[in-house]
Motif scaffolding. Structure first.
Motif, PDB file in Angstrom:
ATOM      1  N   PHE A  31       0.804  -1.213   0.000  1.00 21.27           N
ATOM      2  CA  PHE A  31       0.000   0.000   0.000  1.00 21.27           C
ATOM      3  C   PHE A  31       0.842   1.272   0.000  1.00 21.27           C
ATOM      4  O   PHE A  31       0.395   2.306  -0.463  1.00 21.27           O
ATOM      5  N   LEU A  35       0.409   0.885  -4.587  1.00 16.90           N
ATOM      6  CA  LEU A  35      -0.979   1.255  -4.828  1.00 16.90           C
ATOM      7  C   LEU A  35      -1.059   2.698  -5.293  1.00 16.90           C
ATOM      8  O   LEU A  35      -0.561   3.605  -4.640  1.00 16.90           O
ATOM      9  N   GLN A  38      -7.390   3.870  -5.577  1.00 11.57           N
ATOM     10  CA  GLN A  38      -8.310   2.924  -4.976  1.00 11.57           C
ATOM     11  C   GLN A  38      -9.717   3.490  -5.012  1.00 11.57           C
ATOM     12  O   GLN A  38      -9.905   4.698  -5.068  1.00 11.57           O
ATOM     13  N   SER A  50      -2.481  -0.814  -9.289  1.00 15.67           N
ATOM     14  CA  SER A  50      -1.154  -1.023  -8.728  1.00 15.67           C
ATOM     15  C   SER A  50      -0.101  -0.859  -9.811  1.00 15.67           C
ATOM     16  O   SER A  50      -0.355  -1.089 -10.990  1.00 15.67           O
TER      17      SER A  50
END
Length: 60
Positions: A31, A35, A38, A50
């Motif tokens: 994360f 990432l 989201q 990602s």
């Protein structure tokens, strides 16, 4: 959330206790480094974008 704030980790689950800190570290790394985007799909799920390719299970 800081790496020391582990209150969101459930007390019980199917993952053996000794593997939980390793899995937490893997998610923290994912994360914070990969990432990029989201979105909340429902109250219990989300999707994301990602920079890493998906990992394939061994033997596939």
């Amino acid at each position: 959330m800081t790496s020391d704030d582990r209150t969101w980790v459930p007390d019980a689950g199917t993952l053996p206790s000794v593997q939980r800190p390793l899995r937490l570290a893997e998610f923290d790394d994912l994360f914070t480094t990969a990432l990029r985007e989201q979105q909340r799909l429902s109250p219990t799920s989300c999707g994301g974008t990602s920079t890493r390719p998906p990992r394939r299970p061994p033997g596939t």
